[in-house]
Design a protein around this motif. Sequence first.
Motif, PDB file in Angstrom:
ATOM      1  N   PRO A  37       0.888  -1.326   0.052  1.00 20.26           N
ATOM      2  CA  PRO A  37      -0.006  -0.075  -0.047  1.00 20.26           C
ATOM      3  C   PRO A  37       0.765   1.408   0.050  1.00 20.26           C
ATOM      4  O   PRO A  37       0.363   2.364  -0.533  1.00 20.26           O
ATOM      5  CB  PRO A  37      -0.892   0.027   1.346  1.00 20.26           C
ATOM      6  CG  PRO A  37      -0.757  -1.847   1.557  1.00 20.26           C
ATOM      7  CD  PRO A  37       0.472  -2.100   0.958  1.00 20.26           C
ATOM      8  N   SER A  40       1.454   1.515  -3.909  1.00 21.86           N
ATOM      9  CA  SER A  40       0.318   1.700  -4.782  1.00 21.86           C
ATOM     10  C   SER A  40      -0.974   1.780  -4.139  1.00 21.86           C
ATOM     11  O   SER A  40      -1.216   0.970  -3.155  1.00 21.86           O
ATOM     12  CB  SER A  40       0.673   0.638  -5.881  1.00 21.86           C
ATOM     13  OG  SER A  40      -0.830   0.511  -6.523  1.00 21.86           O
ATOM     14  N   SER A  41      -1.831   2.729  -4.196  1.00 21.06           N
ATOM     15  CA  SER A  41      -3.044   2.764  -3.561  1.00 21.06           C
ATOM     16  C   SER A  41      -4.032   2.096  -4.189  1.00 21.06           C
ATOM     17  O   SER A  41      -4.912   1.705  -3.837  1.00 21.06           O
ATOM     18  CB  SER A  41      -3.465   4.352  -3.734  1.00 21.06           C
ATOM     19  OG  SER A  41      -3.460   4.905  -4.891  1.00 21.06           O
ATOM     20  N   THR A  42      -3.783   1.617  -5.580  1.00 22.88           N
ATOM     21  CA  THR A  42      -4.765   0.844  -6.409  1.00 22.88           C
ATOM     22  C   THR A  42      -4.423  -0.447  -6.421  1.00 22.88           C
ATOM     23  O   THR A  42      -5.447  -1.443  -6.781  1.00 22.88           O
ATOM     24  CB  THR A  42      -4.788   1.405  -7.726  1.00 22.88           C
ATOM     25  OG1 THR A  42      -3.542   1.116  -8.187  1.00 22.88           O
ATOM     26  CG2 THR A  42      -5.382   2.586  -7.871  1.00 22.88           C
ATOM     27  N   ALA A  43      -3.078  -1.029  -6.169  1.00 26.21           N
ATOM     28  CA  ALA A  43      -2.912  -2.501  -6.011  1.00 26.21           C
ATOM     29  C   ALA A  43      -3.363  -3.347  -5.059  1.00 26.21           C
ATOM     30  O   ALA A  43      -3.413  -2.839  -3.653  1.00 26.21           O
ATOM     31  CB  ALA A  43      -1.215  -2.734  -5.995  1.00 26.21           C
ATOM     32  N   GLY A  44      -3.983  -4.515  -5.227  1.00 20.79           N
ATOM     33  CA  GLY A  44      -4.595  -5.447  -4.218  1.00 20.79           C
ATOM     34  C   GLY A  44      -3.467  -6.279  -3.688  1.00 20.79           C
ATOM     35  O   GLY A  44      -2.399  -6.109  -3.967  1.00 20.79           O
TER      36      GLY A  44
END
Length: 98
Positions: A37, A40-44
């Motif tokens: 996190p 990247s704020s979008t990577a799961g």
Amino acid sequence: MGGQWVIGGWAPGTGIRAEIIRTASQELVDAFGRLLPQLSSTAGPLDHEALDRMVTCDANTVLVARTPDSVVGTLTPVLLPLPSGLRARVTHRRTRSA
């Protein structure tokens, strides 16, 4: 602050050891869950299977930096065989925020 990776040994004066990861473990799934996190704020989150695919891929060398207590950073150079020769690209790196 930059530094030199000392693979398989302790970086002098830091209390941090760098290791090449060859197999996935729950400890690493948890560590990537904490560190990703920050990158990247979008990577799961990565599950065990996804992490295993990443560390067993011949093009990747997954490195982790660890203290005696936990994994505190990662670095994933990807090797690319090109007509001009073998090249490396660092696709992800992250260290724990202070």
